[in-house]
Design an enzyme around this catalytic site. Structure first.
Site, PDB file in Angstrom:
ATOM      1  N   SER A  40       0.807  -1.223   0.000  1.00  0.00           N
ATOM      2  CA  SER A  40       0.000   0.000   0.000  1.00  0.00           C
ATOM      3  C   SER A  40       0.837   1.269   0.000  1.00  0.00           C
ATOM      4  CB  SER A  40      -0.927   0.003   1.223  1.00  0.00           C
ATOM      5  OG  SER A  40      -0.194  -0.193   2.420  1.00  0.00           O
ATOM      6  N   HIS A 266      -0.676   6.223   6.342  1.00  0.00           N
ATOM      7  CA  HIS A 266      -0.017   5.956   5.064  1.00  0.00           C
ATOM      8  C   HIS A 266       0.488   7.282   4.499  1.00  0.00           C
ATOM      9  CE1 HIS A 266      -1.788   1.983   5.223  1.00  0.00           C
ATOM     10  NE2 HIS A 266      -1.120   1.642   4.139  1.00  0.00           N
TER      11      HIS A 266
END
Length: 286
Positions: A40, A266
Site C-alpha cells: 500500500s 499511510h
C-alpha cells in the site's frame, strides 16, 4: 545520359530521406520499461485520484511515487503494486482480479521499484492494533504494548520477513536480469519520542517501542538489499520530522485519527512526492 542518371540518383536520395523520416530509429522507438511492485505504501493508498485501469481493490494512486517518477523520466510504467500486498503476493494473485506481481517482470524490464515487508506477518497493522488496544485496556501504564508483546514483532521481522524480502529480491533479479532494482524503506510513521495522542493513540512509552520496531523493519529491508546487490533508498533521514504526528503541510504520513485522506497511517501526496524525489535521485546518480 548523365542528366538522367543524376535525376535517378536525386530521386533515390529523396526516397531514402522520406523513409528515414517516416521510420523511427531504434533509439527513438525504444523506451525504458519500468515495473513497480509492492504494498500500500508503494501503491499510494489513500492518495487521489486512483490510477485508471488498476484493480479497484488495490487502491493504487495515480500520484504514487512510481507514477511520478515514470512521468518525470518518460518511462513506460507497469504498476502492479496493491494495498495489503506481502511478499507472497509477488508469486500468486493476491485476490480475484489481480495477478501475481512478478508476472509483470521480464528480461526486457529496465527499472524495478518496490516497497514491501510491512504486511508480512502483519507487522505494521498488528503492532499498531496491539498498541492502541493496550492503551485502552491499560490506562495509566507507561508502555503497556511493549510489556505485553516484548520482542514478538521484531523477532518475526528478523526470522521471517528478512529472508522473505531477500528471496523476493533475488527472484526479481532472476526475472529481470538487466534491470536496476530499487527497494525503498518506509518513512517514519511516528516520532522518536513525545506523545502522538490523539492522532496516533498509543501510550507515551510505546511511541519509542513502535519507532524501534519500524527501525527493525527498515534495517531488514536494507540488509536484504545489501545481500542481493539491490539499491536501497533510505527514507529515514529525509522523513525525520515529517511523521504522522506533525501538522498538516508538514507531515508526509497521515495519522490514524483525523487523517486528511481515506487511508490513515499511510503516506499522503507530500510523502509520495518525497519518495519519488529520493528514488529519482538514486536513478540519476552517476
Amino acid at each position: 545520359m548523365v542528366r538522367s542518371r543524376t535525376r535517378r540518383f536525386g530521386l533515390g536520395v529523396v526516397a531514402a530521406v522520406v523513409v528515414a523520416l517516416a521510420t523511427p530509429s531504434t533509439a527513438a522507438a525504444s523506451s525504458i520499461e519500468h515495473v513497480n511492485l509492492g504494498d500500500s505504501f508503494s501503491a499510494g493508498n489513500g492518495v487521489l485520484p486512483l490510477a485508471p485501469g488498476a484493480p479497484l481493490q488495490c487502491l493504487q494512486s495515480e500520484q504514487n511515487f512510481a507514477h511520478i517518477v515514470a512521468r518525470q523520466q518518460g518511462y513506460d510504467l507497469t504498476d502492479v503494486s496493491c494495498g495489503g500486498a506481502a511478499t507472497e503476493d509477488f508469486y500468486a494473485p493476491q485476490s480475484s482480479g489481480t495477478r501475481a506481481q512478478f508476472d509483470a517482470l521480464s528480461p526486457s524490464t529496465d527499472v524495478v521499484t518496490l516497497m514491501i515487508g510491512g504486511n508480512d506477518n502483519s507487522v505494521f497493522s498488528g503492532a499498531i492494533a496491539a498498541c492502541v488496544g493496550a492503551l485502552v485496556t491499560n490506562p495509566g501504564v507507561a508502555n503497556p504494548c511493549e510489556q505485553q508483546n516484548g520482542n514478538t514483532f521484531d523477532d518475526k521481522i528478523v526470522d521471517i520477513t528478512l529472508p522473505s524480502i531477500r528471496q523476493a529480491l533475488r527472484d526479481i533479479h532472476t526475472r529481470a536480469p538487466d534491470a536496476k532494482v530499487i527497494i525503498v524503506g518506509y518513512p517514519w510513521l511516528i516520532p522518536a519520542e513525545s506523545t502522538c495522542e490523539p492522532l496516533v493513540p498509543v501510550a507515551l512509552g510505546d511511541v519509542p517501542y513502535l519507532r524501534n520496531l519500524q527501525a527493525t523493519l527498515n534495517e531488514a529491508v536494507r540488509q536484504a538489499a545489501a545481500d542481493t546487490d539491490t539499491t536501497f533508498v533510505d527514507m529515514s533521514v529525509v522523513s525525520e520530522g515529517h511523521d504522522a504526528c506533525q501538522p498538516v503541510g508538514v507531515r508526509w504520513v497521515e495519522p490514524l485519527l483525523f487523517a486528511d485522506q481515506f487511508v490513515p497511517l499511510h503516506p499522503n501526496a507530500l510523502g509520495e512526492a518525497a519518495i519519488a524525489e529520493e528514488v529519482t535521485r538514486s536513478l540519476t546518480a552517476r
